[in-house]
Design a protein around this motif. Structure first.
Motif, PDB file in Angstrom:
ATOM      1  N   TYR A 216       0.853  -1.101  -0.032  1.00 10.46           N
ATOM      2  CA  TYR A 216       0.179  -0.009   0.074  1.00 10.46           C
ATOM      3  C   TYR A 216       0.839   1.178  -0.108  1.00 10.46           C
ATOM      4  CZ  TYR A 216      -4.160   2.654   0.666  1.00 10.46           C
ATOM      5  OH  TYR A 216      -5.160   3.597   0.502  1.00 10.46           O
ATOM      6  N   HIS A 217       0.844   2.097  -0.946  1.00  3.65           N
ATOM      7  CA  HIS A 217       1.547   3.408  -1.229  1.00  3.65           C
ATOM      8  C   HIS A 217       0.646   4.589  -1.370  1.00  3.65           C
ATOM      9  CE1 HIS A 217       5.456   1.632  -2.477  1.00  3.65           C
ATOM     10  NE2 HIS A 217       4.872   0.841  -3.050  1.00  3.65           N
TER      11      HIS A 217
ATOM     12  N   ARG B 151      -1.372   3.226  11.465  1.00  3.63           N
ATOM     13  CA  ARG B 151      -2.425   2.386  11.981  1.00  3.63           C
ATOM     14  C   ARG B 151      -3.983   2.917  12.284  1.00  3.63           C
ATOM     15  NH1 ARG B 151       1.352  -1.224  15.497  1.00  3.63           N
ATOM     16  NH2 ARG B 151       2.677  -2.136  13.601  1.00  3.63           N
ATOM     17  N   GLY B 152      -5.154   2.492  12.121  1.00  4.19           N
ATOM     18  CA  GLY B 152      -6.118   2.736  12.550  1.00  4.19           C
ATOM     19  C   GLY B 152      -6.939   3.731  11.316  1.00  4.19           C
ATOM     20  N   LYS B 153      -6.477   3.382  10.355  1.00  4.89           N
ATOM     21  CA  LYS B 153      -6.789   4.256   9.036  1.00  4.89           C
ATOM     22  C   LYS B 153      -7.272   3.317   7.761  1.00  4.89           C
ATOM     23  CE  LYS B 153      -3.587   8.013   9.672  1.00  4.89           C
ATOM     24  NZ  LYS B 153      -4.211   8.190  11.006  1.00  4.89           N
ATOM     25  N   GLY B 154      -7.754   2.120   8.207  1.00  2.83           N
ATOM     26  CA  GLY B 154      -8.277   1.080   7.343  1.00  2.83           C
ATOM     27  C   GLY B 154      -7.133   0.500   6.128  1.00  2.83           C
ATOM     28  N   TYR B 155      -5.944   0.805   6.341  1.00  4.84           N
ATOM     29  CA  TYR B 155      -4.932   0.142   5.378  1.00  4.84           C
ATOM     30  C   TYR B 155      -5.036  -1.246   5.332  1.00  4.84           C
ATOM     31  CZ  TYR B 155      -3.403   4.966   5.009  1.00  4.84           C
ATOM     32  OH  TYR B 155      -3.310   6.390   4.749  1.00  4.84           O
ATOM     33  N   ALA B 156      -4.899  -1.763   6.667  1.00  5.39           N
ATOM     34  CA  ALA B 156      -4.894  -3.474   6.841  1.00  5.39           C
ATOM     35  C   ALA B 156      -6.150  -3.992   6.218  1.00  5.39           C
ATOM     36  CB  ALA B 156      -4.817  -3.756   8.326  1.00  5.39           C
ATOM     37  N   GLU B 157      -7.179  -3.272   6.458  1.00  5.60           N
ATOM     38  CA  GLU B 157      -8.479  -4.038   5.737  1.00  5.60           C
ATOM     39  C   GLU B 157      -8.287  -3.960   4.330  1.00  5.60           C
ATOM     40  OE1 GLU B 157     -13.383  -3.686   6.026  1.00  5.60           O
ATOM     41  OE2 GLU B 157     -12.080  -2.414   7.282  1.00  5.60           O
TER      42      GLU B 157
ATOM     43  N   LEU C  28      -5.813  -3.894   2.319  1.00  6.62           N
ATOM     44  CA  LEU C  28      -4.555  -4.807   2.145  1.00  6.62           C
ATOM     45  C   LEU C  28      -5.220  -6.164   2.127  1.00  6.62           C
ATOM     46  CD1 LEU C  28      -1.471  -3.257   3.722  1.00  6.62           C
ATOM     47  CD2 LEU C  28      -1.560  -3.892   1.329  1.00  6.62           C
ATOM     48  N   LEU C  29      -5.801  -6.645   3.354  1.00  8.07           N
ATOM     49  CA  LEU C  29      -6.364  -8.035   3.464  1.00  8.07           C
ATOM     50  C   LEU C  29      -7.473  -8.273   2.428  1.00  8.07           C
ATOM     51  CD1 LEU C  29      -6.712  -8.733   7.261  1.00  8.07           C
ATOM     52  CD2 LEU C  29      -5.401 -10.119   5.687  1.00  8.07           C
ATOM     53  N   THR C  30      -8.473  -7.345   2.025  1.00  4.05           N
ATOM     54  CA  THR C  30      -9.547  -7.371   1.248  1.00  4.05           C
ATOM     55  C   THR C  30      -9.009  -7.840  -0.381  1.00  4.05           C
ATOM     56  OG1 THR C  30     -10.928  -6.307   2.653  1.00  4.05           O
ATOM     57  CG2 THR C  30     -11.518  -6.667   0.357  1.00  4.05           C
ATOM     58  N   CYS C  31      -7.881  -7.060  -0.540  1.00  2.00           N
ATOM     59  CA  CYS C  31      -7.210  -7.095  -1.958  1.00  2.00           C
ATOM     60  C   CYS C  31      -6.686  -8.684  -1.964  1.00  2.00           C
ATOM     61  CB  CYS C  31      -6.083  -6.167  -2.094  1.00  2.00           C
ATOM     62  SG  CYS C  31      -5.141  -6.469  -3.335  1.00  2.00           S
ATOM     63  N   ALA C  32      -5.855  -8.924  -0.967  1.00  2.00           N
ATOM     64  CA  ALA C  32      -5.359 -10.487  -0.855  1.00  2.00           C
ATOM     65  C   ALA C  32      -6.528 -11.377  -0.974  1.00  2.00           C
ATOM     66  CB  ALA C  32      -4.334 -10.711   0.091  1.00  2.00           C
ATOM     67  N   ILE C  33      -7.628 -11.281  -0.083  1.00  2.00           N
ATOM     68  CA  ILE C  33      -8.797 -12.142  -0.306  1.00  2.00           C
ATOM     69  C   ILE C  33      -9.118 -12.404  -1.735  1.00  2.00           C
ATOM     70  CG2 ILE C  33     -11.075 -12.580   0.504  1.00  2.00           C
ATOM     71  CD1 ILE C  33     -10.104 -11.333   3.246  1.00  2.00           C
ATOM     72  N   ASN C  34      -9.648 -11.167  -2.189  1.00  2.00           N
ATOM     73  CA  ASN C  34      -9.999 -11.225  -3.605  1.00  2.00           C
ATOM     74  C   ASN C  34      -9.214 -11.859  -4.710  1.00  2.00           C
ATOM     75  OD1 ASN C  34     -12.440  -9.829  -2.860  1.00  2.00           O
ATOM     76  ND2 ASN C  34     -11.546  -7.798  -3.504  1.00  2.00           N
TER      77      ASN C  34
END
Length: 159
Positions: free
Chosen positions: A70-71, A102-108, A110-116
């Motif tokens: 994520y850039h 953190r706490g800005k939605g980046y992890a979600e 990134l994870l959603t991208c990998a899941i898709n």
């Protein structure tokens, strides 16, 4: 689902552009990303994984580790690494966000991208592991429809 194509901030890992930033994020978070108690050894393992695009925990060379970074405005905020274990099973090996972001939605994202991406490859089951004490991560995984499968020592495995 989350549309990876529409988010220009999510990019495939490129060694020359991303390696130094990912190693720093890994080193700052290694306690949460690996069970290896030694930073130096954990760092070397992660660097090998990045350089060879291989998870190393696999039995053969057929597993390709893919990493999405994520850039935003030239700054690397976080990354996710994943691979396909078998025709129907995938594993998210690492997910980390720089503590400043953190706490800005980046992890979600990134994870959603990998899941898709895994689901687009026909993967039906995705597993990931975190420490039992990492409640924030567990809450995010549950929000994304992962459920605890089992736990051992300090870790809990989600599917």
């Amino acid at each position: 689902g989350y549309n990876y194509q529409k988010n220009k901030n999510l990019r495939s890992y490129v060694i020359s552009r991303d390696k130094a930033a990912l190693l720093k994020i890994f080193d700052d978070n290694y306690f949460w990303l690996t069970t290896n108690p030694l930073l130096d050894r954990a760092h070397k393992t992660f660097e090998l994984q990045l350089d060879n695009a291989c998870p190393l925990e696999a039995d053969d060379d057929s597993h390709i580790l893919k990493t999405i970074v994520y850039h935003d405005k030239g700054i690397t905020k976080g990354f996710v690494s994943y691979y396909i274990i078998s025709p129907e099973k995938g594993r998210i090996l690492y997910i980390a966000v720089d503590k400043k972001y953190r706490g800005k939605g980046y992890a979600e994202k990134l994870l959603t991208c990998a899941i898709n991406k895994l689901e687009n490859e026909g993967i039906k089951t995705i597993e990931l592991t975190t420490r039992i004490i990492n409640r924030k991560a567990q809450n995010l995984y549950k929000k994304l429809q992962f459920y605890p499968k089992n736990s051992a020592d300090e870790l809990v495995i989600f599917e």
